[in-house]
Structures are given as C-alpha cells and as structure tokens.
Design an enzyme around this catalytic site. Structure first.
Site, PDB file in Angstrom:
ATOM      1  N   GLU A  35      43.890  29.319 -27.958  1.00 42.84           N
ATOM      2  CA  GLU A  35      42.867  28.480 -27.315  1.00 42.84           C
ATOM      3  C   GLU A  35      43.100  27.000 -27.591  1.00 42.84           C
ATOM      4  OE1 GLU A  35      41.293  29.739 -24.649  1.00 42.84           O
ATOM      5  OE2 GLU A  35      40.406  31.246 -25.955  1.00 42.84           O
ATOM      6  N   THR A  70      45.552  25.342 -26.908  1.00 46.22           N
ATOM      7  CA  THR A  70      46.961  25.061 -27.218  1.00 46.22           C
ATOM      8  C   THR A  70      47.727  24.683 -25.950  1.00 46.22           C
ATOM      9  OG1 THR A  70      47.266  27.443 -27.062  1.00 46.22           O
ATOM     10  CG2 THR A  70      47.162  26.514 -29.272  1.00 46.22           C
ATOM     11  N   SER A 113      31.688  27.941   1.234  1.00 48.95           N
ATOM     12  CA  SER A 113      31.667  28.967   0.194  1.00 48.95           C
ATOM     13  C   SER A 113      30.444  29.839   0.414  1.00 48.95           C
ATOM     14  CB  SER A 113      31.582  28.302  -1.185  1.00 48.95           C
ATOM     15  OG  SER A 113      31.170  29.244  -2.146  1.00 48.95           O
ATOM     16  N   GLY A 141      33.551  30.793 -18.686  1.00 51.72           N
ATOM     17  CA  GLY A 141      34.796  30.788 -19.449  1.00 51.72           C
ATOM     18  C   GLY A 141      35.797  31.789 -18.917  1.00 51.72           C
ATOM     19  N   SER A 198      37.434  31.287 -15.911  1.00 48.08           N
ATOM     20  CA  SER A 198      38.306  30.562 -14.974  1.00 48.08           C
ATOM     21  C   SER A 198      37.978  30.766 -13.507  1.00 48.08           C
ATOM     22  CB  SER A 198      39.773  30.918 -15.214  1.00 48.08           C
ATOM     23  OG  SER A 198      40.195  30.355 -16.402  1.00 48.08           O
ATOM     24  N   GLU A 245      42.786  20.067 -10.447  1.00 54.23           N
ATOM     25  CA  GLU A 245      41.672  20.144 -11.399  1.00 54.23           C
ATOM     26  C   GLU A 245      41.569  18.858 -12.224  1.00 54.23           C
ATOM     27  OE1 GLU A 245      41.106  23.980 -12.925  1.00 54.23           O
ATOM     28  OE2 GLU A 245      40.090  23.306 -14.735  1.00 54.23           O
ATOM     29  N   ASP A 269      45.170  28.769 -17.274  1.00 53.76           N
ATOM     30  CA  ASP A 269      44.346  29.563 -16.364  1.00 53.76           C
ATOM     31  C   ASP A 269      45.078  29.835 -15.052  1.00 53.76           C
ATOM     32  OD1 ASP A 269      42.628  29.005 -18.408  1.00 53.76           O
ATOM     33  OD2 ASP A 269      41.392  27.606 -17.266  1.00 53.76           O
ATOM     34  N   TYR A 316      35.354  19.056 -24.430  1.00 53.09           N
ATOM     35  CA  TYR A 316      36.729  19.461 -24.130  1.00 53.09           C
ATOM     36  C   TYR A 316      37.666  18.251 -24.184  1.00 53.09           C
ATOM     37  CZ  TYR A 316      40.645  21.783 -21.804  1.00 53.09           C
ATOM     38  OH  TYR A 316      41.868  22.320 -21.518  1.00 53.09           O
TER      39      TYR A 316
END
Ligand code: GLA
Length: 385
Positions: free
Chosen positions: A37, A39, A71, A127, A129, A163, A175, A227
């Site tokens: 995580e 990394t 959507s 969490g 993705s 992103e 991800d 983050y």
C-alpha cells in the site's frame, strides 16, 4: 457481486443519446489490493487483484467534435467540445472518462467524437478502485473501436494521467494495472518502477478460504487531503536520502535513515520499506504454500499503515481487530486509506462467525453497519458486446 446487465445498458444507450446502438460494450473491474500500500508512487512493489465487480461502458464513435458522457448513477448528460478538452475543463465524475479521452489523444489515439454511457457495480469511495474501473472501461473501448495498437502498459499510464491531471488525484499505477491485467484465480505482482508484472496464483477456494471485504462506508477522496500529504512525505524522504526511488532503501538501511530524517518522515519511510519487503514475502509464500500462510504479513501491513503511515481510521481498525479475534488468518485495510474497506482472509467455515463479530464490534463502537462480502480474483478489462 452482480454484473451490469449489458443488454439493458445497450437499450438505455439508445434512449439517452437518441440514436443507434453502441458500437461496443466494454467492461473493466475494480480491484482489491492484497498487499503493497502506497508503494506504487514510490517505484515499489504491489500485489492487487481484479475483482468480480466492474464498470461497463457502452460507446459509439462519431465525428461530431463532441464528447457526450452519461452514467446510470448520475443525472443528465455531460457535453464537452473536444477542441477544449484539457485539464481543468471538466469536473466531477465526468473528469475520469473525459480525462481518458484527453490522455489517449496525447498519446496519439484521437477520436472525432463519441457518446459514452457507463454503469458500475463497483461501490464508489470504498477503496475498490471505482475510478480505475471507469477509466479502464473507456480506455479499452476507445482502443478497440479506433483500432489502435497501443499496449496495455501505455493504457495504464494514460489512465493514470487522466486521474492525476484531469481528476487531480496524485495516484500511482496499481489500480489501472490490476483492472487491465487481472486474471481469474490470480493476483498481479507489479514492479511499479519498470511496469513489469506477473500473475501469481491465488487459489482461495481450493484451500477452503474466502477473502472478505468489509466496506466501512467511510468515504475518502484522493484529490484532497491525506493521500497527497503522504506522497509528499515519501518524496521528502527520497530527496533527503538522495536515492532514485524509495525501493532502493532496504530494511537494513533503516538505522542510517532514522538519523537523517525527522521522526514523522522516518515512520512514513519505514512503512514503505517494510511494505515492499512484505509484498516480496507474500509472493514467495503464495508460490510455495497455502494462501492461509500470508495472514501474518497482512496483519503486519495493517499495523504499519495504522502506526507508521497513519492512514487507517477507527472503523478500519475495528474491522481488522474484530476479524482477527474471530479467527481470520489475517486482515488489513486496503487501498488509499482514510476510510474505504478492509479485507480479511478467513476459512470458508468461519465466514459467518467473522461477519457477525465484525458487525457486533461496529455496533459496540457506535459505527454505522459495514457491508461485508466475499471477492474472488477475476479477469481484467475486455470487450463484452
Ligand atoms: C489508491 C491509488 C493507488 C495506490 C493506493 C494505495 O488506490 O489510486 O495508486 O496508491 O491508493 O496503495
């Protein structure tokens, strides 16, 4: 988990855009990270797997010069002039698919116009993705429909750029790699420095095991807050130590690093360095023994995220502790942290007991009830219609 109804999505595509059927339907899964995580933006190792919850995109190309995005979970249609498509031009959920169109264009995969309708079974902010699933479903679709020969590694980087630059979340490549390269029954061992990846068997059912996801419903945003702060800490550690990537720092180097870094930056570094080693140990364990044997590595990973990287929260700690006490082989939070989900590796016979124990612990701690469900390693993104 349930799958998107492809036939219904195609019918709705015609209703939403008032035209023909889509040219194609493309699906891309969410992921669970087994271990490794934070990394992935430090040139380190990760071991995620694609899950059986996915986003499906119905896409038709045209030459309108416009991008129309819809959507099933959002109101209205977002319309964008392709000539003005650039970072900052699109907000909200549409920044992800629009970002993919923009980032692919930067890599020479251009379109003259498109209509895109998406639907997803990946819960958002959990969490798992949902962002990568959305990006990758659109990316594989545009690649396929334009007949581009762009490779998967490049698609990963284009989605990451979407992103990072369009949605403003400074995330790594884990991800998207899991979503594009996932394989049923396997985890994806990725070296984020050179993008080399290998699948590693993750035979859960064969060993009478279940991997439970415990979705705490605590929402997180990677475009703001913790983050990005953690990412900056790792960059400070890298620059102070003068290494190309934190991956070049080993567990044996930690004593020296501690003398050169402030206390907080050192703990951030220690998480990254020990987590990289845990990924390597997990891969080796999976290659030689039952997946049940990775339990202690999952536990150690959680402790490191809770104490050194400080990205856990009460709900995640409650989930992990209760699952362990009720007999899980190991448990840890998964994903970026500050909310989202935990995972617990349990014997199939213990699923009920562990689930009840986690729900009771949430209740006792005054936390809202979590969602608890099993996940299985699934195939990566592909065309389905
Ligand atoms: C989020 C990011 C990933 C990764 C994880 C933490 O999921 O999108 O790139 O950094 O957090 O491991």
């Amino acid at each position: 988990m349930s799958a998107v109804d492809a036939g219904r999505l195609a019918a709705e595509f015609r209703a939403v855009f008032g035209g023909d059927a889509p040219d194609g339907l493309f699906t891309a899964p969410g992921r669970v990270n087994l271990i490794g995580e934070h990394t992935d933006y430090t040139g380190g190792f990760v071991l995620p797997f694609a899950i059986d919850a996915a986003t499906t995109a119905a896409i038709a190309l045209n030459d309108s010069g416009r991008l129309r995005l819809a959507s099933r979970s959002q109101d209205g249609v977002v319309e964008i002039d392709l000539a003005s498509l650039a970072p900052g031009a699109v907000e909200g959920w549409a920044a992800y698919p629009a970002g993919v169109v923009w980032a692919l264009g930067e890599r020479g995969v251009t379109i003259e116009g498109a209509d895109i309708l998406v639907d997803s079974t990946v819960p958002t902010g959990s969490g798992l993705s949902s962002s990568a699933a959305l990006e990758c479903s659109v990316a594989v679709g545009l690649r396929d429909l334009t007949g581009s020969s762009i490779g998967l590694d490049e698609l990963v980087l284009a989605c990451q750029r979407a992103e990072n630059e369009m949605a403003g979340a400074p995330t790594g490549i884990m991800d998207q790699t899991a979503s594009l390269r996932g394989a049923a029954g396997h985890a994806v061992f990725l070296d984020t420095r050179d993008q080399h990846s290998e699948t590693v068997p993750l035979p859960l059912t064969e060993h009478g095991l279940v991997l439970l996801v415990i979705d705490t419903h605590v929402k997180h945003e990677h475009a703001t807050g913790g983050y990005a702060d953690r990412r900056r800490s790792t960059e400070l550690a890298r620059d102070t130590l003068g290494v190309g990537a934190l991956r070049d720092v080993t567990v044996a180097d930690l004593g020296d690093a501690e003398r050169r870094l402030d206390e907080v930056t050192f703990r951030r570094l220690r998480h990254i360095v020990t987590e990289n080693q845990r990924v390597l140990d997990t891969v080796q364990t999976l290659r030689s023994s039952s997946p049940a044997e990775i339990g202690p590595l999952l536990d150690a990973s959680h402790a490191s995220m809770r104490d050194d990287f400080e990205i856990s929260c009460t709900e995640l700690d409650t989930a992990v502790a209760a699952a362990r006490t009720a007999g899980a082989y190991g448990a840890r939070m998964t994903g970026g942290g500050f909310g989202g989900s935990a995972i617990a590796l349990v014997r199939s016979a213990d699923v009920e007991r562990v689930s009840v124990a986690v729900r009771e612990a949430f209740d006792a701690a005054g936390c809202a009830a979590p969602d608890i469900f099993p996940v299985e390693p699934a195939d990566g993104a592909r065309r389905i219609g």
